[in-house]
Design an enzyme around this catalytic site. Structure first.
Site, PDB file in Angstrom:
ATOM      1  N   LYS A  97      -8.119  -3.745  17.264  1.00 30.53           N
ATOM      2  CA  LYS A  97      -8.147  -2.824  16.334  1.00 30.53           C
ATOM      3  C   LYS A  97      -8.870  -1.791  16.969  1.00 30.53           C
ATOM      4  CE  LYS A  97      -6.966  -2.215  11.765  1.00 30.53           C
ATOM      5  NZ  LYS A  97      -5.788  -2.810  11.131  1.00 30.53           N
ATOM      6  N   GLY A 197      -0.032  -1.509  -8.076  1.00 30.43           N
ATOM      7  CA  GLY A 197      -0.052  -0.430  -7.066  1.00 30.43           C
ATOM      8  C   GLY A 197       1.474  -0.223  -6.892  1.00 30.43           C
ATOM      9  N   LYS A 200       3.909   3.087  -1.322  1.00 33.62           N
ATOM     10  CA  LYS A 200       4.917   2.934  -0.719  1.00 33.62           C
ATOM     11  C   LYS A 200       5.641   1.392  -0.603  1.00 33.62           C
ATOM     12  CE  LYS A 200       2.645   4.568   3.238  1.00 33.62           C
ATOM     13  NZ  LYS A 200       1.427   5.045   2.312  1.00 33.62           N
ATOM     14  N   GLY A 202       4.704  -1.159  -2.755  1.00 33.90           N
ATOM     15  CA  GLY A 202       4.897  -1.859  -4.168  1.00 33.90           C
ATOM     16  C   GLY A 202       6.262  -1.159  -4.708  1.00 33.90           C
TER      17      GLY A 202
HETATM   18  P1  NAD Z   1      -0.156   3.296  -0.498  1.00 30.75           P
HETATM   19  O1  NAD Z   1      -1.381   4.154  -0.646  1.00 30.75           O
HETATM   20  O2  NAD Z   1       1.171   4.273  -0.444  1.00 30.75           O
HETATM   21  O3  NAD Z   1      -0.118   2.790  -2.337  1.00 30.75           O
HETATM   22  C1  NAD Z   1      -1.272   2.129  -2.923  1.00 30.75           C
HETATM   23  C2  NAD Z   1      -1.026   2.467  -4.527  1.00 30.75           C
HETATM   24  O4  NAD Z   1      -1.977   1.869  -5.244  1.00 30.75           O
HETATM   25  C3  NAD Z   1      -1.089   4.031  -4.727  1.00 30.75           C
HETATM   26  O5  NAD Z   1       0.135   4.245  -5.500  1.00 30.75           O
HETATM   27  C4  NAD Z   1      -2.437   4.101  -5.606  1.00 30.75           C
HETATM   28  O6  NAD Z   1      -2.525   5.090  -6.441  1.00 30.75           O
HETATM   29  C5  NAD Z   1      -2.335   2.667  -6.158  1.00 30.75           C
HETATM   30  N1  NAD Z   1      -3.628   2.260  -6.569  1.00 30.75           N
HETATM   31  C6  NAD Z   1      -4.793   2.445  -5.918  1.00 30.75           C
HETATM   32  N2  NAD Z   1      -5.914   1.918  -6.691  1.00 30.75           N
HETATM   33  C7  NAD Z   1      -5.295   1.421  -7.666  1.00 30.75           C
HETATM   34  C8  NAD Z   1      -5.947   0.487  -8.683  1.00 30.75           C
HETATM   35  N3  NAD Z   1      -7.084   0.245  -8.836  1.00 30.75           N
HETATM   36  N4  NAD Z   1      -4.851  -0.056  -9.895  1.00 30.75           N
HETATM   37  C9  NAD Z   1      -3.692   0.311  -9.513  1.00 30.75           C
HETATM   38  N5  NAD Z   1      -3.069   0.805  -8.492  1.00 30.75           N
HETATM   39  C10 NAD Z   1      -4.127   1.364  -7.503  1.00 30.75           C
HETATM   40  O7  NAD Z   1      -0.201   1.946   0.364  1.00 30.75           O
HETATM   41  P2  NAD Z   1       0.978   1.304   0.442  1.00 30.75           P
HETATM   42  O8  NAD Z   1       1.084   1.505   1.979  1.00 30.75           O
HETATM   43  O9  NAD Z   1       1.828   0.790  -0.073  1.00 30.75           O
HETATM   44  O10 NAD Z   1       0.124  -0.378   0.914  1.00 30.75           O
HETATM   45  C11 NAD Z   1      -0.140  -0.806  -0.087  1.00 30.75           C
HETATM   46  C12 NAD Z   1      -1.209  -2.111   0.318  1.00 30.75           C
HETATM   47  O11 NAD Z   1      -0.637  -2.872   1.295  1.00 30.75           O
HETATM   48  C13 NAD Z   1      -2.533  -1.782   0.948  1.00 30.75           C
HETATM   49  O12 NAD Z   1      -3.628  -2.497   0.676  1.00 30.75           O
HETATM   50  C14 NAD Z   1      -2.250  -1.765   2.493  1.00 30.75           C
HETATM   51  O13 NAD Z   1      -3.361  -1.664   3.279  1.00 30.75           O
HETATM   52  C15 NAD Z   1      -1.302  -2.709   2.427  1.00 30.75           C
HETATM   53  N6  NAD Z   1      -0.463  -2.966   3.680  1.00 30.75           N
HETATM   54  C16 NAD Z   1       0.605  -1.942   3.620  1.00 30.75           C
HETATM   55  C17 NAD Z   1       1.371  -2.002   4.767  1.00 30.75           C
HETATM   56  C18 NAD Z   1       2.270  -0.985   5.232  1.00 30.75           C
HETATM   57  O14 NAD Z   1       3.059  -1.042   6.177  1.00 30.75           O
HETATM   58  N7  NAD Z   1       2.495   0.156   4.154  1.00 30.75           N
HETATM   59  C19 NAD Z   1       1.204  -3.248   5.790  1.00 30.75           C
HETATM   60  C20 NAD Z   1       0.275  -4.016   5.581  1.00 30.75           C
HETATM   61  C21 NAD Z   1      -0.490  -3.859   4.508  1.00 30.75           C
END
Ligand code: NAD
Length: 378
Positions: A97, A197, A200, A202
């Site tokens: 990382k 959440g 992207k 969700g």
């Molecule tokens: P994102 O930022 O697109 O979506 C996160 C969503 O969570 C946002 O819409 C935000 O408004 C919402 N949110 C924040 N705090 C909140 C709360 N207290 N209650 C309800 N909703 C809340 O991020 P993403 O890419 O969808 O990733 C989501 C999670 O998955 C993150 O923890 C990320 O680290 C993890 N993740 C993502 C990927 C990826 O490929 N995008 C890969 C592995 C892990």
């Protein structure tokens, strides 16, 4: 092997960035590299935890850490996590990382990213970088101008683009395995899934679940995110907040927002039988304070986050062979068997799924991995 690299010589002598103190030996990292570039102001740390299974792959986090010590602690912890995640996903990858210290909105520039790319290149492929908090696909394209050891690039630059596509597929796949384990049916048909959440991952997960025949309840602090999921899928139900969602009569809870979603109060209030979501670091106590054990006591099946959300790393890993969506998707579907293996091991041994996942990752490293650090062939 424990080795702290000297900072690489830059065009001007480094002054502002202190050399690292001794790091926590419990982490046993192979190599930690401090990167300074006086011209661009780049301050970064690359941590290679293990290359036993192959090059150490993990994203670059661009974050305004209050101190260097905070940045070092984070990169050591995150790189170790990548070793386990990549091993468990069955990839020929070690764990690494990087962190860039700074405010991405203020400090990110082409020059700084390219200086960083040259440091990545200097490691000769022992470390392969990708996106993380504060870095995005276009940033990887810039870094790619200096090094080939970067994935998560855009399709125009030979990459796979947004990794949330296969992350969402992976969460759905793991959730089907949980359904098989708990209800003897590898589908969410007729179940109610609550997603906290709908960014992207969700939002796409909601689509997969609806296609699978599930009812979907969502919540998000961002009204635009809620509106976007309602536009795409008018049939989803919306509740005002995560607390309401957790207490609702849902079968599966999918935390897809931030870390720390599973604290004591949440676990006590949770109505769901299964927890399976994409958010990183879901256990608020890092698995040490008994939240995992409490879920077992309450009969809640927790699918470890770092297994469930590995679709994204599987997607970008595929870029190393020249990205092929079908091949990557096929690999992600392997999360079904991997999740079942973790849940069965946990049940057989009377341990938490989190611990079972850790044991399986360590077994793969010990049996498949090399006992020598990965040195790229030229
Ligand atoms: P994102 O930022 O697109 O979506 C996160 C969503 O969570 C946002 O819409 C935000 O408004 C919402 N949110 C924040 N705090 C909140 C709360 N207290 N209650 C309800 N909703 C809340 O991020 P993403 O890419 O969808 O990733 C989501 C999670 O998955 C993150 O923890 C990320 O680290 C993890 N993740 C993502 C990927 C990826 O490929 N995008 C890969 C592995 C892990």
């Amino acid at each position: 092997m424990t080795l702290v690299s000297e900072p690489r010589a830059t065009t001007r002598p480094a002054t502002a960035f202190r050399a690292p103190g001794p790091f926590d030996p419990a982490h046993g990292h192979e190599q930690v590299v401090y990167c300074n570039d006086q011209v661009t102001g780049l301050r970064a740390i690359i941590a290679i935890h293990s290359t036993a299974l192959g090059p150490a792959l993990g994203g670059t986090r661009f974050f305004p850490y209050p101190t260097e010590e905070d940045a070092l602690a984070d990169v050591l912890r995150l790189s170790r996590g990548m070793t386990y995640k990549n091993a468990l996903a069955g990839l020929d990858l070690g764990g690494g990382k990087a962190v860039i210290i700074g405010d991405p909105d203020r400090d990110k520039s082409e020059a700084l990213l390219r200086a960083y790319g040259r440091f990545v290149e200097s490691l000769g492929g022992r470390y392969v970088t990708a996106c993380d908090v504060g870095t995005y696909v276009p940033d990887m394209d810039v870094i790619h101008r200096e090094t080939s050891h970067v994935v998560g690039r855009s399709a125009e630059h030979g990459g796979s683009g947004d990794s949330s596509v296969l992350t969402a597929v992976g969460v759905h796949t793991a959730m089907r395995a949980c359904a098989e384990h708990v209800w003897g049916q590898a589908s969410l048909r007729g179940r109610t899934v609550g997603i906290a959440g709908v960014g992207k991952v969700g939002r796409q997960l909601a689509g997969h679940l609806l296609a699978d025949g599930a009812q979907v309840v969502v919540t998000d602090v961002n009204e635009r995110a809620v509106a976007a999921v309602r536009d795409a899928h008018p049939e989803v139900e919306v509740v005002p907040d995560t607390d309401t969602l957790v207490r609702s009569p849902i079968d599966v809870y999918a935390p897809c927002a931030l870390g720390g979603a599973l604290d004591r109060a949440t676990v006590e209030a949770l109505a769901a039988r299964v927890v399976c979501g994409s958010a990183n670091n879901q256990l608020a106590d890092d698995g040490e304070g008994g939240i995992g054990e409490r879920m077992v006591e309450r009969g809640i099946v927790y699918a470890p986050d770092y297994l469930v959300n590995s679709g994204g790393v599987i997607q970008v890993y595929d870029e190393l062979e020249g990205f092929d969506l079908d091949r990557a998707r096929h690999r992600v579907e392997g999360l079904f068997a991997a999740t079942l293996a973790v849940l069965s091991r946990a049940e057989e041994q009377g341990i938490t799924p989190d611990r079972a996942a850790g044991h399986l990752a360590e077994e793969r490293i010990a049996t498949v991995g090399s006992n020598r650090p990965y040195l790229p062939r030229h």
